[in-house]
Motif scaffolding. Structure first.
Motif: not given
Length: 379
Positions: A216-243
């Protein structure tokens, strides 16, 4: 009043309204939003949004979209890929045309009018996801299509936003290079998602039972990482979270993880997201320009509904399923608010009309769960 006391008052009030809305058989997310409206500037005016609330609310919405990804049927998502793209496209083009027309009536420039269109081209899938989860309709034909279409809608809207800002002359002097770089980085992001999905499927998790306790902790870290990357490339964080959710859903820990993350989110962060939406409501945006507010609201609702409904009917969806999809795409929510704020900062929206546009975004967010529950129950 300190922040802890404010959070306590918010949660007690939200719990009260949640129970009221359960009694009258309306979506509980609406109760959370009404709690925010009740305590916020619109009525009692004792609690206002803050950076702390906004940050926690953002965590709430990405957790909600992560859960949606975990619960999404990947095969159904692939099956309804074409309808989702078509619905997303029609759900963008009609609001852009409608709002551009209103912008011209308001004597805005062509760029300003187009930007207003982009604001209302966006869709907030988080509201619909919460209602669909509550009614156990997330894995249906309509639920899966709403998810796919709304994610595609967000991606296309953000890309369109980037193009308009580039051509409007905002940012560095070399706009075209920046635009090409942005598109390339977004393509790279989706290639990264494909790569991570492939890697996850190849990892032999059966031999890694020790991971179970920390997954669960690894998954949350992965969620935050992918959401953060999504924001960096100006795709919404929720899109990164969904994927992120879709990728993790391919592991054998999916069911147990979904229950744990759902409990984690529903305990605090997800309700706070909906409360924060209510805190954003300011009635001056409705009353100061009431005629314009009504006009924009009607166009915002009709263009999104007609576009999405028509797209669904093109693929032989039933009238009820098409109506669910049309209504599910109406909410503009946090995505619309973010785009509107970008427009204000870059002087693409006049302060004279900003509060009215925000009011319309909030109202579309409030009416969506009511209408969606009604059409689902009418089936």
């Amino acid at each position: 009043m300190n922040q802890l006391m404010i959070l306590a008052i918010l949660l007690f009030t939200a719990l009260f309204f949640r129970q009221v809305f359960l009694k009258i058989k309306l979506p509980t997310v609406l109760g959370y939003m009404i709690a925010g409206i009740f305590l916020g500037p619109s009525i009692l005016n004792i609690i206002h949004g803050s950076h702390l609330f906004s940050s926690m609310a953002e965590l709430g919405v990405i957790v909600l979209m992560f859960i949606a990804g975990l619960e999404c049927d990947l095969q159904l998502l692939k099956k309804y890929f074409k309808p989702s793209i078509t619905i997303a496209f029609l759900g963008i083009i009609l609001p852009v045309i409608g709002m551009y027309w209103i912008g011209q009536i308001m004597a805005l420039s062509k760029i300003e009018s187009l930007f207003v269109g982009i604001i209302f081209a966006a869709t907030s899938v988080s509201i619909s996801v919460a209602v669909l989860k509550e009614l156990n309709k997330l894995k249906t034909q309509a639920g899966t299509t709403i998810l796919g279409a709304a994610v595609a809608d967000d991606i296309l809207s953000i890309l369109l936003l980037s193009i308009v800002i580039s051509f409007a002359g905002i940012g560095d002097s070399d706009h075209q290079v920046n635009l090409y770089y942005l598109i390339a980085s977004q393509i790279g992001f989706f290639l990264l998602i494909c790569l991570l999905s492939f890697i996850i499927k190849k990892i032999p998790l059966d031999g890694l039972e020790k991971l179970k306790s920390i997954f669960p902790i690894l998954s949350l870290a992965f969620l935050l990482l992918l959401s953060g990357i999504a924001e960096i490339v100006q795709v919404s964080a929720i899109t990164g979270a969904f994927f992120a959710g879709i990728i993790i859903s391919q592991t054998k820990y999916k069911d147990n993880l979904t229950n744990q993350i759902d409990q984690f989110g529903q305990l605090f962060f997800i309700p706070l997201f909906f409360i924060n939406v209510g805190l954003s409501v300011k009635l001056d945006g409705i009353f100061d320009n009431s005629g314009l507010f009504i006009l924009i609201l009607i166009i915002a609702v009709l263009t999104k509904f007609i576009g999405a409904y028509s797209g669904a009917r093109l693929f032989k969806f039933s009238r009820n399923n098409a109506s669910q999809i049309g209504i599910g795409m109406i909410s503009r929510g946090e995505v619309g608010l973010i785009i509107a704020e970008i427009g204000l900062k870059n002087q693409l929206i006049s302060t004279e009309y900003y509060s009215t546009i925000i009011a319309v975004i909030i109202i579309t967010t409030i009416i969506t769960p009511i209408l969606l529950r009604m059409v689902i129950k009418a089936k």
